[in-house]
Design an enzyme around this catalytic site. Structure first.
Site, short mmCIF file in Angstrom:
data_model
loop_
_atom_site.label_atom_id
_atom_site.label_comp_id
_atom_site.label_asym_id
_atom_site.label_seq_id
_atom_site.Cartn_x
_atom_site.Cartn_y
_atom_site.Cartn_z
CB VAL A 23 -0.95 0.01 1.24
CG1 VAL A 23 -1.66 1.34 1.37
CG2 VAL A 23 -1.97 -1.13 1.14
N GLY A 104 -14.57 -9.24 11.34
CA GLY A 104 -14.97 -8.13 12.19
C GLY A 104 -14.47 -6.81 11.65
CB SER A 105 -11.12 -5.81 10.40
OG SER A 105 -10.47 -6.30 11.53
CG ASP A 127 -9.98 -17.07 12.17
OD1 ASP A 127 -9.04 -17.74 12.65
OD2 ASP A 127 -10.55 -16.15 12.77
CD GLN A 255 -3.08 -22.82 15.01
OE1 GLN A 255 -3.89 -23.33 14.27
NE2 GLN A 255 -3.37 -22.52 16.27
NE ARG A 256 -3.37 -13.86 16.09
CZ ARG A 256 -4.18 -13.38 17.04
NH1 ARG A 256 -5.37 -13.91 17.20
NH2 ARG A 256 -3.81 -12.40 17.80
P1 ADP Z 1 -11.17 -9.86 12.78
O1 ADP Z 1 -11.14 -8.68 11.90
O2 ADP Z 1 -9.84 -10.58 12.84
O3 ADP Z 1 -12.34 -10.78 12.53
P2 ADP Z 1 -12.56 -8.87 15.21
O4 ADP Z 1 -13.80 -9.64 14.98
O5 ADP Z 1 -12.01 -8.84 16.59
O6 ADP Z 1 -11.32 -9.34 14.31
O7 ADP Z 1 -12.86 -7.38 14.74
C1 ADP Z 1 -11.85 -6.40 14.79
C2 ADP Z 1 -12.45 -5.07 15.11
O8 ADP Z 1 -13.36 -4.67 14.07
C3 ADP Z 1 -13.29 -4.99 16.38
O9 ADP Z 1 -12.50 -4.89 17.54
C4 ADP Z 1 -14.08 -3.71 16.13
O10 ADP Z 1 -13.29 -2.57 16.37
C5 ADP Z 1 -14.34 -3.81 14.62
N1 ADP Z 1 -15.69 -4.36 14.43
C6 ADP Z 1 -16.09 -5.63 14.56
N2 ADP Z 1 -17.43 -5.75 14.36
C7 ADP Z 1 -17.88 -4.50 14.13
C8 ADP Z 1 -19.18 -3.94 13.89
N3 ADP Z 1 -20.27 -4.71 13.86
N4 ADP Z 1 -19.25 -2.60 13.68
C9 ADP Z 1 -18.16 -1.83 13.72
N5 ADP Z 1 -16.91 -2.30 13.96
C10 ADP Z 1 -16.77 -3.61 14.17
O1 F6P Z 2 -9.19 -14.34 14.22
C1 F6P Z 2 -7.93 -14.89 14.44
C2 F6P Z 2 -7.91 -15.63 15.75
O2 F6P Z 2 -6.60 -16.13 15.96
C3 F6P Z 2 -8.93 -16.76 15.90
O3 F6P Z 2 -8.51 -17.94 15.23
C4 F6P Z 2 -9.02 -16.89 17.40
O4 F6P Z 2 -10.27 -17.40 17.78
C5 F6P Z 2 -8.86 -15.48 17.88
O5 F6P Z 2 -8.21 -14.76 16.83
C6 F6P Z 2 -8.05 -15.34 19.14
O6 F6P Z 2 -8.10 -14.03 19.55
P1 F6P Z 2 -7.12 -13.37 20.61
O7 F6P Z 2 -5.80 -13.17 19.92
O8 F6P Z 2 -7.76 -12.11 20.98
O9 F6P Z 2 -6.96 -14.36 21.73
#
Ligand code: ADP
Ligand code: F6P
Length: 323
Positions: A23, A104-105, A127, A255-256
């Site tokens: 980027v 989530g991101s 994942d 693994q990460r």
């Molecule tokens: P990943 O992106 O690895 O799946 P997370 O599920 O923890 O990780 O999401 C990362 C971040 O994305 C969260 O901590 C939050 O800040 C943001 N996020 C997740 N879900 C939502 C949502 N529904 N609306 C806005 N932001 C979100």
């Molecule tokens: O989303 C990546 C991941 O490593 C999942 O496989 C696992 O469930 C989660 O994050 C673990 O989250 P944390 O690092 O917050 O323990």
């Protein structure tokens, strides 16, 4: 001239640095100003945003993790949090954002784009649960790390005529467990997508023992309905059903944290560069991913509304192979 920002969010994934580098450098080639946001959405809200030059991303392509840092940020789930983030971006005249992260991101990226800020997502999570990219940045490396662990555990399992229960990550998705189980020659694979009773696994293990196998490997996804802990408890109280003595290994964050392999470095580089091209042509609010070997874009609205399905044929194949 354009000013864009880039952040990494959620669980870190090997290859995120290669994406940041792509980027920054492809943006600089266009004479844009590139800004790095620290600690994901938390840094966006706090305004910890700094300009990045080509040298800031030197010597990082081979590093796991993310030089920008990552975070889980509950505040970003609120409209107030996102408004604060937009204020920080506008203060700096930043007119586009690249979000490197998982499910989530990208949900957060979509929420931001719904509020009128141009965002492009880059598919990155170990994942592999993100719709819009057949494979995401970090999966291949995480898979290889899990596989190396399985291979090693198999050696000691064979020496001692033991069964090993190996828990792998993946949150609610069984992809890592299924693929590492198939590639590692597991006797049983337990994933959230298929309900498997402890008695069924005990039967598989007993069968393997009676067929003269020197070891048995069970790969269990952390999100399985009967998870590794529950299975361990069950096997402890039903030792006679297994034949083998049992040990349990949880791979967890190992693994990460790995160094990204060639596949992830190349994928991340291509996706990072593609995200910049999207911003250049005004294609916003999409996820860049890899589908059928091509770089594609999928609207974030579709990405967040669709569940990525696991290949059911592979589940069947895994069962057939465990003879
Ligand atoms: P990943 O992106 O690895 O799946 P997370 O599920 O923890 O990780 O999401 C990362 C971040 O994305 C969260 O901590 C939050 O800040 C943001 N996020 C997740 N879900 C939502 C949502 N529904 N609306 C806005 N932001 C979100
Ligand atoms: O989303 C990546 C991941 O490593 C999942 O496989 C696992 O469930 C989660 O994050 C673990 O989250 P944390 O690092 O917050 O323990």
């Amino acid at each position: 001239m354009k000013r864009i920002a880039v952040l990494t969010s959620g669980g870190d994934a090997p290859g995120m640095n290669a994406a940041i580098r792509a980027v920054v450098r492809t943006g600089i080639v266009k004479s844009w100003e590139i800004y790095g946001v620290e600690q994901g959405y938390s840094g966006l809200i706090a305004g910890t945003i700094r300009q990045m030059g080509a040298r800031d991303v030197s010597n990082i392509i081979q590093l796991g993790g993310t030089i920008l840092g990552s975070a889980r940020c509950p505040e970003f789930k609120t409209e107030e949090g996102r408004l604060r983030a937009i204020r920080e971006l506008r203060k700096r005249d930043i007119d586009g954002l690249v979000v490197i992260g998982g499910n989530g991101s990208q949900t957060g990226a979509h929420a931001l784009s719904e509020m009128g800020f141009p965002v492009v997502g880059v598919a990155s999570t170990i994942d592999n649960d993100l719709y819009g990219s057949e494979i995401t940045i970090g999966v291949d490396t995480a898979l290889n790390i899990a596989l190396e662990a399985i291979d090693r555990l198999k050696v000691t399992a064979s020496s001692h005529q033991r069964a090993f229960l190996i828990e792998v990550m993946g949150r609610d998705c069984g992809y890592l467990a299924l693929m590492s189980g198939i590639a590692g020659g597991a006797e049983a694979i337990v994933i959230p997508e298929v309900e498997t009773q402890p008695e069924e696994i005990a039967r598989e293990l007993r069968g393997a023992y009676e067929r003269g196998k020197a070891h048995a490997i069970v790969v269990v996804a952390e999100g399985a309905q009967h998870d590794a802990e529950e299975l361990e408890q069950y096997f402890k109280t039903h030792k006679e059903r297994l034949g083998f003595e049992l040990r349990v290994t949880r791979l967890g964050h190992i693994q990460r944290g790995g160094q990204p392999g060639a596949f992830d470095r190349l994928l991340a580089t291509r996706l990072g560069a593609a995200a910049v091209r999207c911003l250049e042509r005004g294609e916003y609010n999409v996820l860049v991913g890899l589908n059928k070997s091509e770089i594609t874009t999928t609207p974030l609205s579709e990405v967040v509304a669709t569940k990525k399905e696991i290949d059911l044929d592979l589940i069947e194949l895994a069962q057939e192979l465990a003879r």
